[in-house]
Scaffold this motif. Structure first.
Motif, PDB file in Angstrom:
ATOM      1  N   ARG A  92      -0.878  -1.816  -7.455  1.00  0.00           N
ATOM      2  CA  ARG A  92      -1.503  -2.942  -6.866  1.00  0.00           C
ATOM      3  C   ARG A  92      -1.940  -4.167  -7.018  1.00  0.00           C
ATOM      4  O   ARG A  92      -1.731  -4.958  -6.989  1.00  0.00           O
ATOM      5  CB  ARG A  92      -1.667  -2.605  -5.174  1.00  0.00           C
ATOM      6  CG  ARG A  92      -1.523  -2.947  -4.007  1.00  0.00           C
ATOM      7  CD  ARG A  92      -2.061  -2.411  -2.492  1.00  0.00           C
ATOM      8  NE  ARG A  92      -2.506  -3.462  -1.636  1.00  0.00           N
ATOM      9  CZ  ARG A  92      -2.633  -4.183  -1.002  1.00  0.00           C
ATOM     10  NH1 ARG A  92      -0.926  -4.254  -0.690  1.00  0.00           N
ATOM     11  NH2 ARG A  92      -3.722  -4.562   0.091  1.00  0.00           N
ATOM     12  N   TYR A  98     -11.072  -9.041  -4.501  1.00  0.00           N
ATOM     13  CA  TYR A  98      -9.432  -7.950  -5.288  1.00  0.00           C
ATOM     14  C   TYR A  98      -8.922  -8.622  -6.886  1.00  0.00           C
ATOM     15  O   TYR A  98      -7.588  -6.999  -6.509  1.00  0.00           O
ATOM     16  CB  TYR A  98      -8.630  -7.580  -3.875  1.00  0.00           C
ATOM     17  CG  TYR A  98      -6.821  -6.302  -4.120  1.00  0.00           C
ATOM     18  CD1 TYR A  98      -6.011  -6.747  -4.519  1.00  0.00           C
ATOM     19  CD2 TYR A  98      -8.013  -5.432  -3.732  1.00  0.00           C
ATOM     20  CE1 TYR A  98      -5.330  -6.037  -4.933  1.00  0.00           C
ATOM     21  CE2 TYR A  98      -7.143  -4.106  -3.575  1.00  0.00           C
ATOM     22  CZ  TYR A  98      -5.729  -4.306  -3.943  1.00  0.00           C
ATOM     23  OH  TYR A  98      -5.651  -3.099  -4.736  1.00  0.00           O
ATOM     24  N   ARG A 158       0.699  -1.240   0.221  1.00  0.00           N
ATOM     25  CA  ARG A 158      -0.210  -0.115   0.431  1.00  0.00           C
ATOM     26  C   ARG A 158       0.660   1.155  -0.203  1.00  0.00           C
ATOM     27  O   ARG A 158       1.977   0.614   0.823  1.00  0.00           O
ATOM     28  CB  ARG A 158      -1.229   0.586   1.387  1.00  0.00           C
ATOM     29  CG  ARG A 158      -1.965  -1.569   1.263  1.00  0.00           C
ATOM     30  CD  ARG A 158      -2.413  -1.177   2.623  1.00  0.00           C
ATOM     31  NE  ARG A 158      -3.806  -2.249   2.749  1.00  0.00           N
ATOM     32  CZ  ARG A 158      -3.101  -3.316   2.919  1.00  0.00           C
ATOM     33  NH1 ARG A 158      -1.976  -3.541   4.168  1.00  0.00           N
ATOM     34  NH2 ARG A 158      -3.781  -4.598   3.169  1.00  0.00           N
ATOM     35  N   HIS A 190      -2.864   2.715  -5.894  1.00  0.00           N
ATOM     36  CA  HIS A 190      -4.422   1.007  -5.574  1.00  0.00           C
ATOM     37  C   HIS A 190      -4.249  -0.061  -6.858  1.00  0.00           C
ATOM     38  O   HIS A 190      -4.121  -0.966  -6.974  1.00  0.00           O
ATOM     39  CB  HIS A 190      -5.365   1.461  -5.465  1.00  0.00           C
ATOM     40  CG  HIS A 190      -6.556   0.557  -4.813  1.00  0.00           C
ATOM     41  ND1 HIS A 190      -6.098  -0.094  -3.711  1.00  0.00           N
ATOM     42  CD2 HIS A 190      -7.361   0.425  -5.364  1.00  0.00           C
ATOM     43  CE1 HIS A 190      -7.134  -0.657  -4.276  1.00  0.00           C
ATOM     44  NE2 HIS A 190      -7.878  -0.457  -5.258  1.00  0.00           N
TER      45      HIS A 190
END
Length: 323
Positions: A272, A304, A174, A269
């Motif tokens: 990631r 995710y 993060r 994000h």
């Protein structure tokens, strides 16, 4: 009409509600050890709820004990009428339930109305991701070149930016974890980072050769140029030598992806998520990806990340006896 800031909302709360909110915020920060971003989000949601309660109550100084199921439902209904998304309603309902449960434990209320509060099931949309070739283009060092400025400071910033992007994509940590890295968190011999994640949970994350090269260039050259009295042990530094701000990382990520033709506009994000998806598409085990991402639940990792239908079909053909 623009939303009022959380600070102005808190200032206008009646004394008893303001005191309860301050106590709850301290609980989140010191007892539950939540991240500053999570604490700020919960505080903002509960502040809005208590403001709504103060409007409903006729008395001049209502207390948390006045908060009942009707007040909770009317608050969510008002938010829904102003166009709040299902995900926002679900998050705020969760914040309200957390607050009402804490209120009972803290002795501020006898009953917990949050146990009977239902909320819309949140639908989580997947963020856009880079394709592998787009990630390669974004990480191409030549995209970070600026021949017109070859000063030591400008060169150091380019080396820092390259290391930031390589580490973000290569480790999928993060942005808050990246900016919180200290020099002692890097083991260059084993090529791993020690990361302090949500809830102060520590994990070890590996990184690859390109990230190692970029880190070596930054730590051995660029960082020495920017480092100053206030640098401490921070890995990534800002222009003035202090710890790099997450906003600068977001600005950098958006700027670099904007240089890649056809690439979506993503921030840290999205980078990631891109790395996690590419790992899964490359055959990585879902639980290994869960560990790298720092997810407490495997279900979070399943939401995710997403796996291409081609890989699913290939796995099926390879593994199923009746394929």
């Amino acid at each position: 009409m623009a939303r009022r800031s959380t600070e102005s909302t808190i200032r206008e709360l009646p004394p008893a509600l303001s005191a309860a909110l301050a106590q709850y915020t301290r609980h989140l920060r010191s007892e539950r050890n939540l991240s500053s971003a999570t604490v700020a989000g919960y505080t903002a949601d509960v502040a809005a709820l208590l403001e709504h309660l103060s409007r409903l109550c006729a008395q001049t100084d209502p207390t948390v004990a006045e908060l009942d199921l009707a007040a909770l439902r009317s608050w969510l209904a008002r938010l829904r009428s102003t166009g709040a998304a299902r995900t926002s309603l679900a998050r705020r309902a969760a914040a309200a339930r957390s607050f009402t449960a804490w209120s009972v434990r803290a002795g501020l209320a006898e009953h917990d109305p949050g146990t009977r509060l239902s909320s819309p099931r949140a639908t989580r949309s997947l963020p856009p991701i880079l394709q592998p070739e787009q990630a390669e283009a974004m990480l191409d060092p030549s995209a970070n070149a600026a021949p017109e400025d070859q000063s030591p400071e400008a060169t150091a910033l380019r080396e820092r930016d390259q290391a930031v992007l390589e580490v973000l994509y290569g480790t999928m940590i993060r942005v808050s974890e990246l900016t919180g890295l200290n020099l002692t968190d890097i083991d260059r011999r084993r090529r791993v980072l020690r990361v302090l994640g949500k809830g102060a949970k520590e994990r070890t994350v590996p990184y690859g050769v390109p990230a190692d090269r970029a880190l070596a260039q930054w730590l051995d050259h660029g960082r020495l140029v920017l480092a100053g009295v206030g640098s401490g042990s921070a890995v990534f530094l800002g222009v003035r030598g202090g710890r790099m701000d997450p906003r600068a990382v977001r600005t950098l990520t958006h700027a670099r992806t904007a240089q890649v033709p056809g690439a979506p506009d993503i921030g840290p994000h999205g980078l990631r998520h891109s790395g996690a998806t590419h790992l899964l598409d490359g055959g990585a085990d879902l639980r290994a990806v869960q560990e790298m991402l720092g997810h407490a639940s495997l279900a979070t990792t399943q939401i995710y990340t997403h796996i291409s239908s081609d890989r699913l079909a290939a796995v099926y053909r390879q593994a199923h006896p009746r394929a």
